[in-house]
Design a protein around this motif. Structure first.
Motif, mmCIF file in Angstrom:
data_model
loop_
_atom_site.group_PDB
_atom_site.id
_atom_site.type_symbol
_atom_site.label_atom_id
_atom_site.label_comp_id
_atom_site.label_asym_id
_atom_site.label_seq_id
_atom_site.Cartn_x
_atom_site.Cartn_y
_atom_site.Cartn_z
ATOM 1 N N ASP A 11 0.839 -1.204 0.000
ATOM 2 C CA ASP A 11 0.000 0.000 0.000
ATOM 3 C C ASP A 11 0.880 1.263 0.000
ATOM 4 N N LYS A 41 3.413 -1.185 2.935
ATOM 5 C CA LYS A 41 3.126 -2.412 3.691
ATOM 6 C C LYS A 41 2.226 -3.342 2.866
ATOM 7 N N ASN A 57 -0.906 -5.899 2.966
ATOM 8 C CA ASN A 57 -2.086 -6.204 3.796
ATOM 9 C C ASN A 57 -2.600 -7.578 3.384
ATOM 10 N N SER A 73 -4.439 -11.250 3.740
ATOM 11 C CA SER A 73 -5.576 -11.892 4.412
ATOM 12 C C SER A 73 -5.829 -13.210 3.689
#
Ligand SMILES: CSC[C@H]1O[C@H](OP(=O)(O)O)[C@H](O)[C@@H]1O
Length: 404
Positions: free
Chosen positions: A395, A399, A401, A403
């Motif tokens: 991002d 970082k 992200n 999931s």
């Protein structure tokens, strides 16, 4: 070379039998070995007769199926096997190789499914067998489907980058270890992206202004998965490639950046695509030893103003993602025996084919050796993590992200 096959795992649903392709004998000999018990699987995984994060999870799961099936079919009344004893055997199998999260993820899933409905003192029964069977078959079939999705997502990422750069002409890809059909249920992860990219973007059949001209597999010392297995798969698929040693990467990129040809191609390296054994929460990715260096090399060349840019891609199914571990520093790195580094094993090559297997010494006997099977590419050096769902990039704050 005996008849060639890329099928690492054979599970017969009718006979409930399991065979693995003995990868220690590839590429010179095709030999399947039968896995009848959890102990057989432990030894085959430990010895790396079968290897590759997804493949060892699938073999581990199917071994529990076969072992339980044979117990229920052939054991005498006296040998009452409890859930506790099966769970203990599964915990033992998990210890065969600690770094690849796929194995522990799959076997812990099986344990949880059993423990949800049964107490430790309950005896193994057909219902428990069916739970394990259904989970294992789904794991195998989902892995194959997911690999094709990873291939497609990786291809789309490659096309987006090249279009964004307005790149035209031939490009090359570097890859390490073996991440193809021999490491999975088929097609592969990083090598799956290479298969999908070559299928859609080789010069003879693309409408795009760029095409995949050449692949550079690294030898991948000391087990030589690249030299023995990835070249075998690329040759089988007739994808143009040139084998290089692990210490040739910077020189290769530099030579191609100067538009000097390497053997059969002068196409610049645009992507380094690697597999993974464990991608943790912040995106740090454990993979075959030498992967960290590749991410550093890509970063170096990208830091040169005006230079040809190289994207570093990690290809991994969700079964390789470990959201319970925060950073690469927490990943257990398997250390393997010294003799894997100080000796070479393989068949004698004769005029009429192959002879008996020999072990050749290539280092001073009795010396200190460090032989970690994996290292960790830090998330900040990774451009994209390609899963069956998407190509994940960092991002605005740099970082990942992740999931599942
Ligand atoms: C898709 S295979 C992932 C991973 O497994 C290999 O390790 P090994 O051959 O030791 O099992 C390699 O790290 C691959 O990238």
């Amino acid at each position: 070379m005996s008849e060639r096959t890329l099928q690492a795992i054979k599970f017969d649903k009718t006979n409930v039998s399991l065979e693995i392709l003995d990868q220690l004998l590839l590429p010179y000999s095709t030999s399947y070995i039968s896995i009848k018990t959890i102990e057989d699987a432990f030894q085959a995984i430990k010895l790396m007769q079968v290897r590759g994060a997804p493949a060892i999870a699938i073999v581990g799961s199917f071994a529990i199926v076969v072992d339980t099936y044979n117990y229920l079919k052939y054991s005498s009344e006296s040998t009452n096997r409890t859930v506790e004893s099966l769970i203990n055997s599964i915990d033992y199998l998990i210890t065969s190789r600690p770094t690849a999260v796929n194995l522990s993820n799959a076997l812990n899933d099986i344990k949880n499914l059993i423990n949800k409905s049964y107490k430790s003192t309950d005896l193994i029964n057909q219902t428990i067998y069916k739970i394990i069977y259904d989970y294992s078959v789904a794991l195998y079939e989902d892995d194959l489907a997911n690999n094709f999705k990873i291939g497609e997502n990786g291809l789309n990422y490659i096309k987006s980058i090249l279009k964004e750069e307005n790149f035209k002409g031939p490009f090359s890809i570097i890859t390490i270890c073996n991440t193809g059909s021999l490491a999975t249920s088929g097609h592969g992860t990083a090598l799956g992206i290479i298969r999908s990219t070559y299928e859609k973007l080789n010069k003879s059949n693309t409408n795009e202004e760029f095409w995949l001209d050449h692949v550079y597999p690294l030898e991948t010392r000391p087990y030589n998965q690249g030299a023995k297995l990835t070249t075998y798969e690329l040759d089988y698929e007739r994808i143009p490639f040139t084998l290089i040693c692990d210490n040739m990467v910077s020189a290769l990129i530099n030579t191609l950046n100067d538009s000097k040809p390497i053997k059969h191609s002068s196409a610049p390296v645009k992507f380094i695509i690697v597999g993974a054994d464990r991608v943790v929460k912040n995106g740090d990715s454990a993979n075959k030893i030498g992967t960290f260096q590749l991410s550093v090399i890509a970063n170096y060349f990208n830091s040169i103003p005006g230079s040809n840019k190289i994207k570093f891609i990690v290809a991994a199914p969700n079964t390789t993602i470990d959201l319970n571990t925060n950073s690469g520093k927490d990943i257990i790195i398997e250390e393997r025996p010294a003799n894997e580094l100080t000796t070479l094993k393989g068949p004698v090559l004769t005029a009429n084919g192959i002879g008996e297997k020999l072990t050749v010494g290539i280092a001073t006997p009795g010396i200190s050796v460090w032989n970690p099977a994996f290292d960790v590419a830090p998330y900040n050096l990774i451009d994209a993590i390609v899963t069956e769902e998407s190509s994940i990039t960092k991002d605005a704050s740099g970082k990942f992200n992740l999931s599942k």
